[in-house]
Design a protein around this motif. Sequence first.
Motif, mmCIF file in Angstrom:
data_model
loop_
_atom_site.group_PDB
_atom_site.id
_atom_site.type_symbol
_atom_site.label_atom_id
_atom_site.label_comp_id
_atom_site.label_asym_id
_atom_site.label_seq_id
_atom_site.Cartn_x
_atom_site.Cartn_y
_atom_site.Cartn_z
ATOM 1 N N ARG A 134 0.810 -1.230 0.000
ATOM 2 C CA ARG A 134 0.000 0.000 0.000
ATOM 3 C C ARG A 134 0.840 1.275 0.000
ATOM 4 N NH1 ARG A 134 -5.147 -0.344 0.353
ATOM 5 N NH2 ARG A 134 -5.360 1.744 1.230
ATOM 6 N N ARG A 135 2.053 1.189 -0.493
ATOM 7 C CA ARG A 135 2.891 2.382 -0.597
ATOM 8 C C ARG A 135 3.378 2.532 -2.033
ATOM 9 N NH1 ARG A 135 7.355 2.446 4.088
ATOM 10 N NH2 ARG A 135 7.678 4.487 3.134
ATOM 11 N N LEU A 136 3.274 3.742 -2.573
ATOM 12 C CA LEU A 136 3.807 4.019 -3.904
ATOM 13 C C LEU A 136 5.324 3.985 -3.825
ATOM 14 C CD1 LEU A 136 1.481 7.040 -4.782
ATOM 15 C CD2 LEU A 136 1.214 4.677 -5.528
ATOM 16 N N THR A 137 5.952 3.197 -4.693
ATOM 17 C CA THR A 137 7.407 3.023 -4.616
ATOM 18 C C THR A 137 8.176 3.981 -5.508
ATOM 19 O OG1 THR A 137 7.527 1.401 -6.414
ATOM 20 C CG2 THR A 137 7.012 0.561 -4.186
ATOM 21 N N GLY A 138 7.525 4.526 -6.534
ATOM 22 C CA GLY A 138 8.234 5.348 -7.512
ATOM 23 C C GLY A 138 8.880 4.525 -8.605
ATOM 24 N N ASN A 139 8.832 3.196 -8.479
ATOM 25 C CA ASN A 139 9.384 2.308 -9.500
ATOM 26 C C ASN A 139 8.326 2.086 -10.580
ATOM 27 O OD1 ASN A 139 10.882 0.361 -10.930
ATOM 28 N ND2 ASN A 139 10.071 -1.312 -9.662
ATOM 29 N N ASN A 140 8.137 3.091 -11.398
ATOM 30 C CA ASN A 140 7.081 3.057 -12.411
ATOM 31 C C ASN A 140 7.625 2.626 -13.766
ATOM 32 O OD1 ASN A 140 5.451 4.042 -10.363
ATOM 33 N ND2 ASN A 140 5.637 6.168 -11.038
ATOM 34 N N PHE A 141 6.709 2.231 -14.643
ATOM 35 C CA PHE A 141 7.058 1.857 -16.020
ATOM 36 C C PHE A 141 6.242 2.728 -16.958
ATOM 37 C CE2 PHE A 141 6.179 -0.379 -19.944
ATOM 38 C CZ PHE A 141 7.413 -0.907 -20.315
ATOM 39 N N HIS A 142 6.925 3.351 -17.928
ATOM 40 C CA HIS A 142 6.208 4.218 -18.858
ATOM 41 C C HIS A 142 6.913 4.219 -20.206
ATOM 42 C CE1 HIS A 142 5.288 8.329 -20.647
ATOM 43 N NE2 HIS A 142 4.138 7.674 -20.673
ATOM 44 N N THR A 143 6.141 4.078 -21.254
ATOM 45 C CA THR A 143 6.715 4.174 -22.594
ATOM 46 C C THR A 143 5.647 4.601 -23.592
ATOM 47 O OG1 THR A 143 7.968 2.983 -24.306
ATOM 48 C CG2 THR A 143 6.254 1.735 -23.158
ATOM 49 N N VAL A 192 -6.669 6.898 -6.216
ATOM 50 C CA VAL A 192 -8.080 6.548 -6.042
ATOM 51 C C VAL A 192 -8.206 5.168 -5.404
ATOM 52 C CG1 VAL A 192 -10.169 5.865 -7.301
ATOM 53 C CG2 VAL A 192 -9.024 8.018 -7.849
ATOM 54 N N TYR A 193 -7.442 4.203 -5.898
ATOM 55 C CA TYR A 193 -7.521 2.836 -5.364
ATOM 56 C C TYR A 193 -7.161 2.802 -3.883
ATOM 57 C CZ TYR A 193 -6.344 -1.994 -4.385
ATOM 58 O OH TYR A 193 -6.272 -3.244 -3.798
ATOM 59 N N LEU A 194 -6.098 3.492 -3.505
ATOM 60 C CA LEU A 194 -5.696 3.514 -2.095
ATOM 61 C C LEU A 194 -6.770 4.177 -1.236
ATOM 62 C CD1 LEU A 194 -1.895 4.383 -2.490
ATOM 63 C CD2 LEU A 194 -2.887 2.189 -1.819
ATOM 64 N N ALA A 195 -7.406 5.222 -1.772
ATOM 65 C CA ALA A 195 -8.478 5.885 -1.034
ATOM 66 C C ALA A 195 -9.708 4.982 -0.921
ATOM 67 C CB ALA A 195 -8.851 7.200 -1.709
ATOM 68 N N MET A 196 -10.060 4.290 -1.997
ATOM 69 C CA MET A 196 -11.220 3.409 -2.001
ATOM 70 C C MET A 196 -11.063 2.255 -1.013
ATOM 71 S SD MET A 196 -12.072 3.041 -6.088
ATOM 72 C CE MET A 196 -13.151 1.637 -5.827
ATOM 73 N N THR A 197 -9.850 1.764 -0.865
ATOM 74 C CA THR A 197 -9.617 0.557 -0.057
ATOM 75 C C THR A 197 -8.982 0.887 1.288
ATOM 76 O OG1 THR A 197 -7.460 0.229 -1.158
ATOM 77 C CG2 THR A 197 -9.375 -0.880 -2.106
ATOM 78 N N ARG A 198 -8.945 2.160 1.642
ATOM 79 C CA ARG A 198 -8.313 2.563 2.903
ATOM 80 C C ARG A 198 -9.002 1.886 4.086
ATOM 81 N NH1 ARG A 198 -8.501 8.147 2.645
ATOM 82 N NH2 ARG A 198 -6.501 8.087 1.567
ATOM 83 N N GLY A 199 -8.201 1.299 4.964
ATOM 84 C CA GLY A 199 -8.737 0.678 6.174
ATOM 85 C C GLY A 199 -9.006 -0.800 6.047
ATOM 86 N N GLN A 200 -9.074 -1.331 4.833
ATOM 87 C CA GLN A 200 -9.370 -2.756 4.685
ATOM 88 C C GLN A 200 -8.272 -3.625 5.280
ATOM 89 O OE1 GLN A 200 -10.306 -3.738 0.635
ATOM 90 N NE2 GLN A 200 -12.176 -2.541 0.618
ATOM 91 N N ASN A 201 -7.016 -3.301 4.977
ATOM 92 C CA ASN A 201 -5.913 -4.110 5.484
ATOM 93 C C ASN A 201 -5.796 -3.996 6.995
ATOM 94 O OD1 ASN A 201 -5.499 -4.616 2.835
ATOM 95 N ND2 ASN A 201 -3.355 -4.038 2.780
ATOM 96 N N SER A 202 -5.898 -2.763 7.515
ATOM 97 C CA SER A 202 -5.738 -2.585 8.948
ATOM 98 C C SER A 202 -6.856 -3.288 9.709
ATOM 99 C CB SER A 202 -5.718 -1.091 9.297
ATOM 100 O OG SER A 202 -6.921 -0.476 8.910
ATOM 101 N N LEU A 203 -8.085 -3.311 9.147
ATOM 102 C CA LEU A 203 -9.192 -3.992 9.793
ATOM 103 C C LEU A 203 -8.922 -5.485 9.875
ATOM 104 C CD1 LEU A 203 -12.024 -4.018 10.998
ATOM 105 C CD2 LEU A 203 -12.939 -4.154 8.673
ATOM 106 N N THR A 204 -8.399 -6.049 8.786
ATOM 107 C CA THR A 204 -8.080 -7.474 8.780
ATOM 108 C C THR A 204 -7.027 -7.791 9.829
ATOM 109 O OG1 THR A 204 -8.579 -7.597 6.427
ATOM 110 C CG2 THR A 204 -7.286 -9.397 7.349
ATOM 111 N N ILE A 205 -6.006 -6.958 9.920
ATOM 112 C CA ILE A 205 -4.942 -7.178 10.889
ATOM 113 C C ILE A 205 -5.492 -7.085 12.310
ATOM 114 C CG2 ILE A 205 -2.796 -6.215 11.813
ATOM 115 C CD1 ILE A 205 -2.137 -5.361 8.936
ATOM 116 N N ASP A 206 -6.341 -6.069 12.563
ATOM 117 C CA ASP A 206 -6.908 -5.894 13.893
ATOM 118 C C ASP A 206 -7.726 -7.104 14.317
ATOM 119 O OD1 ASP A 206 -5.743 -3.438 14.055
ATOM 120 O OD2 ASP A 206 -7.548 -2.304 13.529
ATOM 121 N N LEU A 207 -8.520 -7.652 13.393
ATOM 122 C CA LEU A 207 -9.334 -8.810 13.714
ATOM 123 C C LEU A 207 -8.463 -10.023 14.019
ATOM 124 C CD1 LEU A 207 -12.173 -8.480 11.044
ATOM 125 C CD2 LEU A 207 -12.358 -8.098 13.510
ATOM 126 N N ALA A 208 -7.378 -10.173 13.247
ATOM 127 C CA ALA A 208 -6.477 -11.303 13.480
ATOM 128 C C ALA A 208 -5.815 -11.198 14.843
ATOM 129 C CB ALA A 208 -5.423 -11.373 12.371
#
Length: 236
Positions: free
Chosen positions: A32-41, A164-180
């Motif tokens: 969930r972190r942008l790495t900057g290792n992008n591909f463009h051509t 947009v994707y990170l905003a749409m899915t914000r909290g999903q991973n942390s919720l899963t971790i918290d439940l575990a």
Amino acid sequence: MRQIVLDTETTGLNPRSGDRIIEVGCVEIINRRLTGNNFHTYINPERDSEEGALAVHGLTTEFLSDKPKFAEIANELRDYVSGAEIIIHNAPFDLAFLDAEFKRLSFPRFADHVGEITDTLVQAKEMHPGKRNSLDALCDRYGISNAHRALHGALLDAELLAEVYLAMTRGQNSLTIDLAVAETATVSDMVLENAPMADIIVMQASEDECAEHEALLDRLDKEVKGASIWRATPGN
């Protein structure tokens, strides 16, 4: 987890009638972190763009004439996306063009080279039924500035879609971790022992960490369309 947000620009709407890819943009996300290792051509499609498509992307035949052909970048693209989850907005469109290009080179279809494929348009329709779910509409909904998007561009659109994707899915991973943690942790696991002040080591943030913190604040500023509270409040 490695995810690749992908977008393409094309000469038209139908690969079956000979339309080709003219630009590929990919943005890498790891944990969930942008790495900057992008591909463009940019790609020379060996044909003109249709008038409607040209009005959307603005990439002229003259501009693309000295760019590499798809066959010249295909292996690099395959290596870059290999095994990753691919995130696309309206995936069938881009996949149809990628499959057509791969077929010309006798490659297996695009999906055979990657992990799962996630369509953010499908996700958005499930989350916001009955509402507009174009990339521009989602940028507005999640407070992501697209003011610099005068024309469509594969890398620019992939960068916006990643936000947009990170905003749409914000909290999903942390919720899963918290439940575990809640299911497996005991009371003794969650009790922290008191330590003498002399035993506490204070670690100063590095220059890279400070820069990363500023970048995070910049993204927060963009989402709220102004200065976030962390910059507005003295001492933060």
